[in-house]
Design a protein around this motif. Structure first.
Motif, PDB file in Angstrom:
ATOM      1  N   ALA A  39       0.716  -1.303  -0.081  1.00  0.00           N
ATOM      2  CA  ALA A  39       0.230   0.140  -0.002  1.00  0.00           C
ATOM      3  C   ALA A  39       0.890   1.347   0.109  1.00  0.00           C
ATOM      4  N   ALA A  40       1.867   1.381   0.728  1.00  0.00           N
ATOM      5  CA  ALA A  40       2.783   2.373   0.823  1.00  0.00           C
ATOM      6  C   ALA A  40       3.481   2.553  -0.501  1.00  0.00           C
ATOM      7  N   THR A  41       3.927   1.548  -0.938  1.00  0.00           N
ATOM      8  CA  THR A  41       4.684   1.594  -2.537  1.00  0.00           C
ATOM      9  C   THR A  41       3.675   2.114  -3.464  1.00  0.00           C
ATOM     10  N   ARG A  42       2.492   1.864  -3.615  1.00  0.00           N
ATOM     11  CA  ARG A  42       1.295   2.071  -4.462  1.00  0.00           C
ATOM     12  C   ARG A  42       1.190   3.636  -4.450  1.00  0.00           C
ATOM     13  N   TYR A  43       1.252   4.204  -2.892  1.00  0.00           N
ATOM     14  CA  TYR A  43       0.978   5.572  -2.901  1.00  0.00           C
ATOM     15  C   TYR A  43       2.113   6.201  -3.472  1.00  0.00           C
ATOM     16  N   ARG A  44       3.306   5.736  -3.012  1.00  0.00           N
ATOM     17  CA  ARG A  44       4.348   6.629  -3.549  1.00  0.00           C
ATOM     18  C   ARG A  44       4.689   6.759  -4.855  1.00  0.00           C
ATOM     19  N   SER A  45       4.272   5.755  -5.749  1.00  0.00           N
ATOM     20  CA  SER A  45       4.241   5.375  -7.163  1.00  0.00           C
ATOM     21  C   SER A  45       3.220   6.442  -7.535  1.00  0.00           C
ATOM     22  N   GLY A  46       2.046   6.378  -7.063  1.00  0.00           N
ATOM     23  CA  GLY A  46       0.987   7.306  -7.507  1.00  0.00           C
ATOM     24  C   GLY A  46       1.437   8.769  -7.325  1.00  0.00           C
ATOM     25  N   TYR A  47       1.907   9.077  -6.171  1.00  0.00           N
ATOM     26  CA  TYR A  47       2.389  10.536  -5.804  1.00  0.00           C
ATOM     27  C   TYR A  47       3.391  11.039  -6.768  1.00  0.00           C
ATOM     28  N   ALA A  48       4.346  10.231  -7.264  1.00  0.00           N
ATOM     29  CA  ALA A  48       5.541  10.449  -7.869  1.00  0.00           C
ATOM     30  C   ALA A  48       5.104  10.730  -9.510  1.00  0.00           C
ATOM     31  N   SER A  49       3.729  10.127  -9.849  1.00  0.00           N
ATOM     32  CA  SER A  49       3.541  10.206 -11.177  1.00  0.00           C
ATOM     33  C   SER A  49       2.318  10.935 -11.480  1.00  0.00           C
ATOM     34  N   GLY A  50       1.949  11.546 -10.487  1.00  0.00           N
ATOM     35  CA  GLY A  50       0.847  12.291 -10.545  1.00  0.00           C
ATOM     36  C   GLY A  50      -0.571  11.626 -10.775  1.00  0.00           C
ATOM     37  N   THR A  51      -0.603  10.440 -10.688  1.00  0.00           N
ATOM     38  CA  THR A  51      -1.711   9.711 -10.998  1.00  0.00           C
ATOM     39  C   THR A  51      -2.471   8.997  -9.482  1.00  0.00           C
ATOM     40  N   LEU A  52      -2.302   9.698  -8.567  1.00  0.00           N
ATOM     41  CA  LEU A  52      -2.588   8.978  -7.252  1.00  0.00           C
ATOM     42  C   LEU A  52      -4.144   8.788  -7.211  1.00  0.00           C
ATOM     43  N   ASN A  53      -4.299   7.671  -6.809  1.00  0.00           N
ATOM     44  CA  ASN A  53      -5.924   7.066  -6.727  1.00  0.00           C
ATOM     45  C   ASN A  53      -6.525   7.740  -5.688  1.00  0.00           C
ATOM     46  N   ARG A  54      -7.902   8.097  -6.254  1.00  0.00           N
ATOM     47  CA  ARG A  54      -8.607   9.094  -5.308  1.00  0.00           C
ATOM     48  C   ARG A  54      -8.735   8.390  -3.611  1.00  0.00           C
ATOM     49  N   ASP A  55      -8.987   6.888  -3.846  1.00  0.00           N
ATOM     50  CA  ASP A  55      -9.033   6.345  -2.445  1.00  0.00           C
ATOM     51  C   ASP A  55      -7.796   6.425  -1.486  1.00  0.00           C
ATOM     52  N   PHE A  56      -6.649   6.687  -1.969  1.00  0.00           N
ATOM     53  CA  PHE A  56      -5.459   6.735  -1.140  1.00  0.00           C
ATOM     54  C   PHE A  56      -4.905   8.231  -1.178  1.00  0.00           C
ATOM     55  N   ALA A  57      -5.778   9.054  -1.930  1.00  0.00           N
ATOM     56  CA  ALA A  57      -5.220  10.633  -1.754  1.00  0.00           C
ATOM     57  C   ALA A  57      -5.197  11.239  -0.320  1.00  0.00           C
ATOM     58  N   SER A  58      -6.287  10.663   0.303  1.00  0.00           N
ATOM     59  CA  SER A  58      -6.259  11.189   1.740  1.00  0.00           C
ATOM     60  C   SER A  58      -5.860  10.300   2.833  1.00  0.00           C
ATOM     61  N   SER A  59      -5.069   9.245   2.312  1.00  0.00           N
ATOM     62  CA  SER A  59      -4.593   8.293   3.365  1.00  0.00           C
ATOM     63  C   SER A  59      -3.229   8.754   4.164  1.00  0.00           C
ATOM     64  N   THR A  60      -3.222   8.180   5.421  1.00  0.00           N
ATOM     65  CA  THR A  60      -2.069   8.577   5.963  1.00  0.00           C
ATOM     66  C   THR A  60      -1.041   7.482   6.113  1.00  0.00           C
ATOM     67  N   GLY A  61       0.231   7.838   6.502  1.00  0.00           N
ATOM     68  CA  GLY A  61       1.208   6.784   6.514  1.00  0.00           C
ATOM     69  C   GLY A  61       0.786   5.624   7.403  1.00  0.00           C
ATOM     70  N   LEU A  62       0.308   6.091   8.735  1.00  0.00           N
ATOM     71  CA  LEU A  62      -0.227   4.950   9.771  1.00  0.00           C
ATOM     72  C   LEU A  62      -1.205   4.170   8.892  1.00  0.00           C
ATOM     73  N   GLU A  63      -2.239   4.653   8.437  1.00  0.00           N
ATOM     74  CA  GLU A  63      -3.378   3.752   7.664  1.00  0.00           C
ATOM     75  C   GLU A  63      -2.738   2.812   6.504  1.00  0.00           C
ATOM     76  N   LEU A  64      -1.839   3.352   5.866  1.00  0.00           N
ATOM     77  CA  LEU A  64      -1.147   2.544   4.658  1.00  0.00           C
ATOM     78  C   LEU A  64      -0.372   1.635   5.076  1.00  0.00           C
ATOM     79  N   SER A  65       0.186   1.854   6.267  1.00  0.00           N
ATOM     80  CA  SER A  65       1.266   0.625   6.886  1.00  0.00           C
ATOM     81  C   SER A  65       0.392  -0.388   7.701  1.00  0.00           C
ATOM     82  N   LEU A  66      -0.862   0.016   8.284  1.00  0.00           N
ATOM     83  CA  LEU A  66      -1.781  -1.058   8.701  1.00  0.00           C
ATOM     84  C   LEU A  66      -2.656  -1.515   7.982  1.00  0.00           C
ATOM     85  N   PHE A  67      -2.464  -1.562   6.539  1.00  0.00           N
ATOM     86  CA  PHE A  67      -3.403  -1.847   5.435  1.00  0.00           C
ATOM     87  C   PHE A  67      -3.775  -3.355   5.644  1.00  0.00           C
ATOM     88  N   GLY A  68      -2.378  -4.028   6.120  1.00  0.00           N
ATOM     89  CA  GLY A  68      -2.676  -5.567   6.091  1.00  0.00           C
ATOM     90  C   GLY A  68      -3.087  -6.061   7.183  1.00  0.00           C
TER      91      GLY A  68
END
Length: 282
Positions: free
Chosen positions: A62-91
């Motif tokens: 989840a964290a890698t996907r957020y990083r990739s989307g942020y870097a490419s400017g194609t961040l998914n709307r579902d991830f746009a407001s996510s915090t690092g804690l939420e992404l890390s505990l996605f599993g």
């Protein structure tokens, strides 16, 4: 005619036989027995490993996907407001299935193999068996889940560095949330063990566990909105997620309230298991 002569000592009293030591069931003995049984099963090592893998791996994905989307400017709307804690505990949602299923296996598995007869013959009072299994396994999952949560967050923080989702342990509520995630997984393990003892069926226990944590919250979304707001926060899965959520709104419980509600569900499962264990035959 024959004569039978009894052997006596100098006082005329027959020799006393050595009394056999009384067999005592102690809490320590039951705990040691259940500890040995827990770690002698290959499924314990495999499933705990899978639970830890799910917790860490899906958080990093989840964290890698957020990083990739942020870097490419194609961040998914579902991830746009996510915090690092939420992404890390996605599993966490995936880890709870593996760890809860193992809880079912360590209790219902004894009924499947018939080993429960030997266990209860050694511990006639029965209830110490349930308490020992639930306490030991819950403690093991608490340690594994807490360690996995901190590892996932620390690695995820490195991946998310320089993005809006980046967080550190010094952020308010982060440490509490990580410990809350570990506690939630520990209680899921206890519920799994209680369901296995209650239903005495591996398939039945797993089915009820999955339905309780994942299916019922989805079905509640089909109810009218006014009913959803009154029911949804108090469901086991939603109350448990409130324990480690960083932010809350009017439709979710606070971490403290979520803990008490989830403890209530855990106690309910244990009481049901205890009642059937004492009142019915194996």
């Amino acid at each position: 005619m024959s004569t039978v002569t009894a052997t006596t000592d100098s006082t005329g009293t027959p020799p006393a036989t050595t009394p056999r030591p009384a067999y005592r069931v102690t809490t320590r003995g039951v705990l040691r027995s259940e500890w040995a049984k827990l770690w002698s099963l290959r499924s314990t090592w495999i499933t705990l490993g899978l639970g830890l893998l799910f917790l860490v791996a899906f958080g990093l994905i989840a964290a890698t996907r957020y990083r990739s989307g942020y870097a490419s400017g194609t961040l998914n709307r579902d991830f746009a407001s996510s915090t690092g804690l939420e992404l890390s505990l996605f599993g966490t949602n995936f880890a709870q299935l593996a760890l809860g299923v193992l809880g079912v296996l360590i209790t219902a598995g004894e009924y499947s193999t018939g080993m429960i007869r030997s266990t209860l013959a050694a511990v006639p009072r029965r209830l110490p068996v349930l308490w020992s299994k639930a306490a030991l396994y819950g403690l093991v999952v608490l340690v594994v889940g807490t360690a996995g949560a901190f590892v996932a967050f620390q690695i995820g923080s490195g991946i998310l560095s320089g993005t809006p989702a980046a967080m550190s342990l010094s952020h308010a509520g982060v440490v509490r949330s990580l410990f809350g995630a570990g506690l939630y997984l520990g209680l899921v393990g206890v519920i799994g063990a209680a369901l296995g003892m209650l239903l005495r069926s591996v398939a039945g226990g797993i089915s009820v566990l999955v339905a309780t944590l994942m299916l019922i919250p989805g079905l509640v979304t089909l109810l009218p909105s006014s009913w959803q707001n009154d029911i949804s926060p108090y469901l086991p899965g939603n109350a448990g997620q409130a324990m480690y959520a960083l932010t809350h709104d009017a439709t979710t419980l606070s971490p403290g309230a979520g803990l008490w509600v989830f403890l209530g569900w855990t106690a309910l499962a244990l009481v049901g298991a205890a009642y059937r264990l004492v009142r019915t035959d194996v």
